[in-house]
Each structure stands twice: as C-alpha cells, then as structure tokens.
Design an enzyme around this catalytic site. Structure first.
Site: not given
Ligand code: FAD
Ligand code: NAG
Ligand code: NAG
Length: 531
Positions: A106-108, A174, A178, A286, A475
C-alpha cells in the site's frame, strides 16, 4: 585556451557518460531478459527510468511525500507483477544481478522504505495482486498483498453485515505491510491485532520458491505475524480469519478544546478507556491544534482533543457505559450514530457522515502530506502537568498531531510470544506522534519539524514505557538505534524496542531462512550475531 580545455573536459565527460549508459543499459537488458525467461512466458510489466510512466507509477502510492522528492533515491526497475510466478522471477533475477528488492503493497511506510533504498534496487509494486476472495461459510478470506484495508472491509461487507476484520482505521493502507507489522484498529480491545487473525500465508522466499504455512513451518509463520515480512520474503497473500460484528454498531465523535476542559478529560480518559469500559467500547483519541488563524469565533489557536468512539452494539448501551464510566465527557444520545460496521470504518477514516461506502475502494481518497512520526506505548497515566507540557509544545508547532490507540481487553490477554508482535499486557495506549508540513518548504523546514518531534520524544521519556522504551513497527522510525544499522549490536536497540524478547527468535528465524541476507534493508532483521 579556456574554451578548448572546456571542450576536452566536455568530450571526456561525454565519453564517460556514454560508457556508463551502455553498461547500465546492457545490464538492464540482461535483467529484463532474465525476467522474461523466468516468468513462464508471462513477461511482467517493467518500467525503467526512461519509461514515460515511470515517475507516475513510482509516486502513485508513496504516502509520505517526504520520500517523493527529486532527491529520493529511485529504483532501476519498477515491476508490477500480475501473476505470482513473476514475483518469483524478480527474486531470482534480482539476486543474480546483485540488486536489492523493495516490495510495496500500500506504500504507507512512515519512512518510505517500500519505495526507496540506499543501494541499487528493484521496486516490486503489488498493485495488480489485490484479489480478495471471501469465504463466509468458513469465516475466512484470502487477500492478496496489494489489497488495501478499505478493499477488504468493502468485500467482506458485500457478503455479510455480521462479519468484520479487526485492522487499521486508514482504508488506503495495504494489507502486505499492515498485517505483517501487527496492525491495530478500533476492534483491538475486542479481538486483538490484525496479525492475531491470520490462518495462512503465501510467501516467496530468497530462493524464489512459494511457501505456504505448511511448507514454511511454524517459526517463519510466527515471524511474519508482527515481525515485518520485508526481512523474510515477498508476501503474496494472507488467509485471514473474519470476526463476528453486530449488525448495528455505534460511532460517536466528541471534540473538546483546552478551554472546554480537554486537559481534565484526557487525564480522566486514561483511567477509563483501557481498563474501565467493556472490550466492546473503543474510545480512541486524536489531539491536534485548531484555529490556526487566531480568533476564529472568538477563540485563539488552541489544542483540541477528539474522542472517537466505536461501540460494538446499540447507542442506548453505549450511553449506559459512558454515563457510568465517563460522565465528565458529557456525551449525549444525539452525538451517537448507529450504523453497520462497514459504515463505521468510513467514519473512522474521517469521511463525513453519510459518505457512500464505495469510498473504501478509492486508493487515493485521502490527502497526502510530508511528515515525520514517532511512537510510544504508555503503561501508566500521565499526570496533568505532563499533559500540559505536551500542549505547550503543540502550540509551538504548525500541524502537530497525536493519534492514540487504546489497548486493554483482548490485545493484552494474548501472550507476548504467541506471535512476533509483542506489545500486550501492561500497555494502556499507543501514541503516534506526527508533525506535518508543506514539502515545498525545503530541507530547512524538514530539519526544523524533525527537530521539534525529536524534542517532544525526549520530553515524553519519563511518561512512557521503559527498559526498553517500546515502539510500534507499523509506525517505523529510523531514529531508533543507529540509522542504517546492519550488525546485531546496532539492530538490538531498535529490535528490542519493536519486538521486546521476540527479537532474538526473529534473528534465529532470519538466520535459518535467509542466511545470505538477500532481503536486507534499513531496520530489517539481521541474519546472525556478528558482534
Ligand atoms: C495514514 C496512515 C494511517 C495508518 N493507520 C494505521 C492504523 O490505524 N493501525 C496500524 O496498525 N497502522 C497504521 N498505519 C501504519 C501502517 O499499518 C504501516 O505503515 C504499514 O506498514 C503499511 O502497509 P503498506 O502495505 O501500506 O505499506 P508499504 O509501504 O507498502 O510497506 C511497508 C513495509 O512492508 C514491506 N512490505 C510491504 N508489502 C510487502 C510484501 N508483500 N512482502 C514483503 N514486504 C512487504 C515494505 O517493503 C515496507 O518495508 C497507518 C499509516 C498511515 C500512513
Ligand atoms: C487564514 O487567514 C488568511 C487571511 O485572512 C486566509 O487567506 C486563509 O485562507 C486563512 N486560513 C485558514 C486555514 O482559514
Ligand atoms: C478518489 O478520491 C479522490 C479524492 O477525493 C478523487 O479526486 C478521485 O476522483 C477519486 N477517484 C475515484 C475513482 O473515485
């Protein structure tokens, strides 16, 4: 004289650049050729920096704009697989060509770790691997890594009003990152973490093989539930366990400024929210700053606390709970709105009441900012004086926030070593400190805001968890330990903050499954004790 010397220099650099370009385009062809021959005839979509859509694909899901600048190191290739075998090919070929890989769901990532790297790398963007297959009869679903939480909530609700999944509040996050980092949301007190509800997984290991729970074994399956999957492989899909939700839940959002008694209310909230109300009640908090233009409606710029309640039941029952345990908040029946669980996820994401639930399918529904964040777990109430010190600092910063998740209940009942996510008994709540700014302000502004949040973090030391001071992997915070840590002694600092006693076992698992450290990166688990 001057101009001929200049011409020679120019010619020289032209030759060097041409040679470099030849070398890189030759290895580029080799890498792409390798992908083709290893993908069973299904060549994945690949982008190189010269491709017209390279930049827009790269930036499409970088959530923190701090890592979407021209200076951010960029991938040599972006691959967007739409078949599992193509992911296997990327692993095999990246290894063969000495390239690091970064996987993005998800890039978060708070520190942009899914989109950038300090070494030459390939970005594997799983945007096309996001199928969701809900099996209501067995209370489960297979979700591919590139799916968002919003897509999961929507697809589950499409099949049933009384099934849900206990994960985060932000629908554009994503599932790949997550769930592997633990994942908490407003049902954490009733059901625990998202990672507590995983039944199976599909993972590509460093050899390019696809493993499932059965073939990866229980230790690796343990590690990817809270230990961060980026250290262990490429996650293709999770099989998640759905949980029961009542057909009607209640959401209530109440705001109070300092002038309206926020300090006393936040202080009281601490003794209520974690241990003083049933698991069905999540009173999230918040804290931000409002009225940036002084004296809007006669009130100056001030700190505002927003109490965001999800109650797994009807409004009348929530009113009983609040009247008994937290009457000071003054919540009224008219502040409560009954709705389906999926509608509550839309409200918790911050969309106005009545927003259609298909907003959950929009991967760019929320505005992006440039930010730096840090985290803390709190184990005992912070005295009022301590809270006032936070407000004082907030009022000096432009767009500060604290997003607070409430612990207690189920999440605290599960043993610390059940899965790799360790933050259980004893924790009252989790603070996500954030400061947002306009990225166009340049490096000086970044320095100023990052300095501000580090100072706040220092200030918080006496009020938060100790030995170790803990942090939440989701985080991500590269300030912890030494930046770029790659040896055990450096990694131990952030490793024990994120994983407590589980760090040791994570290192052991890593040593067994990826001894060559192919899946390396900042704050990835190192393979062995090297010093
Ligand atoms: C606006 C916002 C709100 C949020 N709210 C919450 C919340 O309510 N609760 C909570 O627990 N967290 C929350 N988060 C944090 C979020 O869960 C993490 O940032 C999480 O890692 C995001 O997952 P992603 O797949 O979107 O991220 P990505 O940036 O895609 O991945 C995060 C990390 O995991 C690795 N990764 C991702 N996918 C894979 C894969 N398929 N295989 C191997 N490695 C992988 C990436 O390389 C990177 O190191 C929030 C973040 C943001 C920005
Ligand atoms: C603040 O006030 C200025 C000048 O009156 C105005 O241009 C701006 O839009 C206001 N900002 C907000 C957030 O209200
Ligand atoms: C998604 O949301 C954004 C922001 O509200 C909006 O601009 C965009 O049009 C939406 N996309 C779709 C497909 O609805």
């Amino acid at each position: 004289m001057e101009s001929s010397r200049f011409a020679i220099l120019w010619l020289f650099s032209f030759l060097v650049l041409t040679a470099q370009w030849r070398a890189s385009s030759a290895s580029s062809d080799d890498f792409l050729h390798c992908l083709g021959t290893n993908s069973n005839g299904l060549h994945p979509q690949a982008y190189i920096p010269k491709s017209p859509s390279y930049l827009s694909i790269l930036q499409s899901s970088i959530n923190n704009l701090r890592f979407a600048s021209p200076e951010t190191p960029k991938p040599q290739f972006i691959i967007t697989p739409d078949h599992e075998s193509q992911v296997q090919a990327v692993v095999v070929c990246s290894k063969k060509h000495g390239l690091n890989i970064k996987v993005r769901s998800g890039g978060h990532d708070f520190e942009g770790l899914s989109s950038t790297s300090n070494v030459p790398f390939v970005l594997v963007d799983l945007i096309n691997l996001r199928a969701i297959d809900v099996d209501i009869k067995h209370n489960s679903a297979w979700v591919q890594a590139g799916a968002t939480l919003g897509e999961v909530y929507y697809r589950v609700a499409e099949k049933s009003r009384v099934h849900g999944y206990p994960a985060g509040g932000c629908p554009t996050v994503g599932v790949g990152g997550h769930i592997s980092g633990g994942g908490f949301g407003p049902m954490v007190r009733k059901y625990g973490m998202a990672a507590d509800h995983v039944l199976d997984a599909r993972l590509v290991n460093a050899k390019g093989e696809i493993l499932t729970r059965e073939t990866m074994g229980e230790d690796l399956f343990w590690a990817i539930r809270g230990g961060g999957v980026s250290s262990f492989g490429v996650l293709l899909a999770w099989k998640i366990k759905l949980v029961p939700v009542p057909p009607t839940v209640t959401v209530s959002i109440v705001t109070k400024t300092l002038e309206q008694g926020a300090t006393e209310l936040v202080h009281k909230w601490q003794s209520v929210a974690s241990y003083g109300v049933p698991k069905e009640a999540f009173i999230g908090l918040h804290v931000g700053v409002v009225n940036n233009n002084a004296t809007i409606g006669g009130v100056e710029r001030t700190v505002q606390a927003t109490f965001q309640v999800l109650f797994l039941g009807p409004a009348a029952k929530l009113m009983n709970v609040m009247d008994k345990s937290f009457p000071e908040l003054g919540m009224e029946r008219k502040d409560c709105k009954e709705m389906s669980w999926v509608e509550s996820t839309v409200r918790f994401a911050g969309f106005p009441s009545g927003t259609p639930v298909d907003i959950l399918l929009n991967r760019s529904s929320l505005p992006k900012t440039t930010f730096k964040a840090k985290s803390d777990f709190v184990t005992e109430p912070i005295p009022k004086g301590g809270l006032r010190g936070i407000w004082k600092r907030f009022l000096k910063e432009e767009r500060p926030e604290m997003v607070i998740g409430v612990w207690g209940g189920k999440v605290n009942e599960i043993a610390e070593d059940k899965i790799a996510f360790p933050h259980r008994a004893g924790n009252m709540y989790l603070i996500d400190y954030v400061t947002n700014w306009d990225g166009k302000e340049g490096p000086e502004a970044s320095k100023k805001h990052i300095g501000w949040i580090r100072e706040l973090y220092d200030y918080m030391t006496p009020y938060v968890s100790k030995s170790p001071r803990t942090a939440f992997l989701n985080y991500k915070d590269l300030d912890l330990g030494r930046i770029g840590a790659s040896t055990y002694s450096d990694a131990k600092i952030w490793g024990e903050m994120y994983f407590k006693g589980n760090f040791k076992k994570l290192v052991n698992v890593k040593s067994k499954v990826d001894p060559g450290n192919f899946f390396s990166g900042e704050q990835n688990i190192p393979p062995a004790i090297t010093n």
